[in-house]
Design a protein around this motif. Structure first.
Motif, mmCIF file in Angstrom:
data_model
loop_
_atom_site.group_PDB
_atom_site.id
_atom_site.type_symbol
_atom_site.label_atom_id
_atom_site.label_comp_id
_atom_site.label_asym_id
_atom_site.label_seq_id
_atom_site.Cartn_x
_atom_site.Cartn_y
_atom_site.Cartn_z
ATOM 1 N N HIS A 88 0.826 -1.204 0.000
ATOM 2 C CA HIS A 88 0.000 0.000 0.000
ATOM 3 C C HIS A 88 0.860 1.253 0.000
ATOM 4 O O HIS A 88 2.089 1.184 0.142
ATOM 5 N N LEU A 89 0.196 2.385 -0.133
ATOM 6 C CA LEU A 89 0.843 3.692 -0.038
ATOM 7 C C LEU A 89 0.132 4.537 1.012
ATOM 8 O O LEU A 89 -1.097 4.525 1.096
ATOM 9 N N VAL A 97 3.963 15.488 -0.395
ATOM 10 C CA VAL A 97 5.075 15.668 0.538
ATOM 11 C C VAL A 97 5.473 14.356 1.210
ATOM 12 O O VAL A 97 6.579 14.238 1.741
ATOM 13 N N VAL A 98 4.579 13.371 1.187
ATOM 14 C CA VAL A 98 4.878 12.037 1.714
ATOM 15 C C VAL A 98 4.263 11.012 0.776
ATOM 16 O O VAL A 98 3.122 11.170 0.333
ATOM 17 N N ALA A 99 5.026 9.970 0.444
ATOM 18 C CA ALA A 99 4.505 8.833 -0.320
ATOM 19 C C ALA A 99 5.198 7.596 0.233
ATOM 20 O O ALA A 99 6.188 7.115 -0.309
ATOM 21 N N GLN A 100 4.682 7.096 1.345
ATOM 22 C CA GLN A 100 5.325 6.032 2.116
ATOM 23 C C GLN A 100 4.841 4.663 1.659
ATOM 24 O O GLN A 100 3.663 4.334 1.770
ATOM 25 N N TYR A 101 5.768 3.853 1.140
ATOM 26 C CA TYR A 101 5.437 2.474 0.772
ATOM 27 C C TYR A 101 5.325 1.635 2.031
ATOM 28 O O TYR A 101 6.144 1.745 2.951
ATOM 29 N N LEU A 152 6.054 7.275 -4.786
ATOM 30 C CA LEU A 152 4.795 7.627 -5.431
ATOM 31 C C LEU A 152 4.531 6.799 -6.682
ATOM 32 O O LEU A 152 3.376 6.493 -7.007
ATOM 33 N N GLU A 153 5.583 6.393 -7.388
ATOM 34 C CA GLU A 153 5.400 5.618 -8.617
ATOM 35 C C GLU A 153 4.786 4.246 -8.351
ATOM 36 O O GLU A 153 4.272 3.599 -9.274
ATOM 37 N N PHE A 154 4.799 3.794 -7.097
ATOM 38 C CA PHE A 154 4.164 2.516 -6.774
ATOM 39 C C PHE A 154 2.658 2.583 -7.031
ATOM 40 O O PHE A 154 2.002 1.551 -7.209
ATOM 41 N N ALA A 155 2.111 3.786 -7.072
ATOM 42 C CA ALA A 155 0.683 3.955 -7.371
ATOM 43 C C ALA A 155 0.326 3.412 -8.752
ATOM 44 O O ALA A 155 -0.840 3.101 -9.018
ATOM 45 N N ASN A 156 1.310 3.291 -9.645
ATOM 46 C CA ASN A 156 1.056 2.791 -10.999
ATOM 47 C C ASN A 156 1.135 1.269 -11.101
ATOM 48 O O ASN A 156 0.952 0.717 -12.186
ATOM 49 N N ASP A 157 1.408 0.605 -9.988
ATOM 50 C CA ASP A 157 1.466 -0.855 -9.984
ATOM 51 C C ASP A 157 0.069 -1.395 -9.700
ATOM 52 O O ASP A 157 -0.327 -1.588 -8.552
ATOM 53 N N GLY A 158 -0.685 -1.622 -10.764
ATOM 54 C CA GLY A 158 -2.073 -2.040 -10.619
ATOM 55 C C GLY A 158 -2.245 -3.402 -9.987
ATOM 56 O O GLY A 158 -3.334 -3.730 -9.502
ATOM 57 N N LEU A 159 -1.192 -4.218 -9.962
ATOM 58 C CA LEU A 159 -1.286 -5.554 -9.387
ATOM 59 C C LEU A 159 -0.971 -5.558 -7.897
ATOM 60 O O LEU A 159 -1.705 -6.137 -7.096
ATOM 61 N N PHE A 160 0.109 -4.892 -7.507
ATOM 62 C CA PHE A 160 0.582 -5.008 -6.130
ATOM 63 C C PHE A 160 0.175 -3.858 -5.216
ATOM 64 O O PHE A 160 0.197 -4.008 -4.001
ATOM 65 N N GLU A 215 -2.393 -2.508 -3.536
ATOM 66 C CA GLU A 215 -3.766 -2.925 -3.247
ATOM 67 C C GLU A 215 -4.600 -1.825 -2.598
ATOM 68 O O GLU A 215 -5.812 -1.756 -2.790
ATOM 69 N N TRP A 216 -3.953 -0.991 -1.786
ATOM 70 C CA TRP A 216 -4.654 0.109 -1.125
ATOM 71 C C TRP A 216 -3.773 1.348 -1.132
ATOM 72 O O TRP A 216 -2.544 1.249 -1.127
ATOM 73 N N ALA A 217 -4.400 2.508 -1.130
ATOM 74 C CA ALA A 217 -3.675 3.773 -1.004
ATOM 75 C C ALA A 217 -4.526 4.727 -0.171
ATOM 76 O O ALA A 217 -5.759 4.720 -0.269
ATOM 77 N N TYR A 218 -3.855 5.507 0.653
ATOM 78 C CA TYR A 218 -4.535 6.476 1.509
ATOM 79 C C TYR A 218 -3.878 7.836 1.299
ATOM 80 O O TYR A 218 -2.652 7.945 1.339
ATOM 81 N N VAL A 219 -4.689 8.842 1.047
ATOM 82 C CA VAL A 219 -4.170 10.192 0.832
ATOM 83 C C VAL A 219 -4.737 11.113 1.904
ATOM 84 O O VAL A 219 -5.963 11.267 2.020
ATOM 85 N N ILE A 220 -3.855 11.712 2.671
ATOM 86 C CA ILE A 220 -4.254 12.719 3.654
ATOM 87 C C ILE A 220 -4.060 14.072 2.991
ATOM 88 O O ILE A 220 -2.929 14.506 2.755
ATOM 89 N N ASP A 221 -5.154 14.701 2.644
ATOM 90 C CA ASP A 221 -5.132 15.989 1.959
ATOM 91 C C ASP A 221 -5.245 17.086 3.020
ATOM 92 O O ASP A 221 -6.336 17.391 3.506
ATOM 93 N N LEU A 222 -4.104 17.670 3.370
ATOM 94 C CA LEU A 222 -4.101 18.703 4.405
ATOM 95 C C LEU A 222 -4.664 20.024 3.894
ATOM 96 O O LEU A 222 -5.099 20.857 4.692
#
Length: 264
Positions: free
Chosen positions: A5-6, A16-20, A142-150, A152-159
């Motif tokens: 996930h991200l 400012v953060v894209a934590q794998y 952030l580029e992990f967001a383009n991995d449609g297979l692996f 599985e989830w992403a969370y964005v905190i929009d400050l």
């Protein structure tokens, strides 16, 4: 469980953060951890202060030096005992640079927030106490967001808009999508599930309210997809993960704990 996930933070119009993260990426896991962090208003202010003054992206040379330091820590610990046994939390990267560990995931929010409240001590030439800002190294993925297979989830905190966005599975890019500018035009991006305003989170009486909304939206997505709307590439994935909350164990090829994905 291995659910990649991200954890992302968007502030002042930029990422400012894209934590794998490697484990427990489903809403019952990392999602609830983020929810608990955001439910305390002062955490958000401390997070902003930490982002403002206490984070940096190491150069390749700095990453190499950090990794060498972590390896040296591991070797020294193994040398201390003849009966050394691997323990998940007792590895160099988690002890020395937890912000770079793949197991940290949503914990990165607390690490950054606490950095704004904690400073390294020192002294001036006349012996007076000196305070210097503690810097937290981040390794954006952030580029992990383009991995449609692996991914599985992403969370964005929009400050900027004071909202938490939840993404599950993947979909094709379209105008207005949060991840539209990430990667090439034809690459997949995380599929939007739902969002929660911070004001809504403050009023939640239990984690289940958060999870119920995600399940409800998952049901709606499944019905829409069944009716012939092909916008989602994996429409059922988010709903299934929330309901089961359980995946097969996912171990890396090297079998051990380690750094964030992409670190040396």
């Amino acid at each position: 469980m291995g659910t990649r996930h991200l954890i992302c933070v968007f502030w002042k119009g930029k990422w400012v953060v894209a934590q794998y993260g490697q484990f427990d990426g489903y809403p019952e896991g990392q999602g609830v951890k983020i929810l608990k962090f955001l439910s305390v208003a002062r955490n958000i202010e401390n997070l902003k202060a930490g982002l403002e003054n206490h984070i940096y992206e190491p150069t390749k040379e700095e990453i190499d030096a950090i990794w060498a330091e972590c390896n040296a820590w591991d070797e020294a610990r193994r040398a201390e005992t003849d009966t050394w046994q691997w323990q998940p939390d007792m590895v160099g990267v988690k002890q020395l640079y937890p912000s770079l560990a793949r197991e940290t995931s949503a914990g990165i929010l607390g690490i950054i927030a606490r950095a704004s409240q904690t400073e390294d001590g020192g002294s001036t030439e006349d012996g007076a106490e000196k305070k210097t800002a503690k810097k937290i190294p981040l390794h954006p993925e952030l580029e992990f967001a383009n991995d449609g297979l692996f991914c599985e989830w992403a969370y964005v905190i929009d400050l900027d808009n004071e909202a938490l966005e939840v993404y599950g599975g993947s979909e094709y890019k379209h105008d207005g999508h949060r991840f539209k500018g990430v990667g090439d035009e034809n690459q997949p991006v995380p599929g939007f599930v739902c969002s929660f305003k911070f004001s809504e989170i403050y009023l939640m009486k239990s984690d289940q309210e958060f999870l119920d909304k995600i399940i409800e939206v998952g049901d709606e997505r499944a019905k829409r997809d069944g009716a012939g709307d092909g916008g989602d590439m994996q429409a059922e994935e988010g709903k299934d993960d929330v309901e089961k909350g359980d995946e097969d164990e996912d171990e890396d090829e090297d079998g051990g704990a380690g750094s964030a994905k992409g670190s040396p």
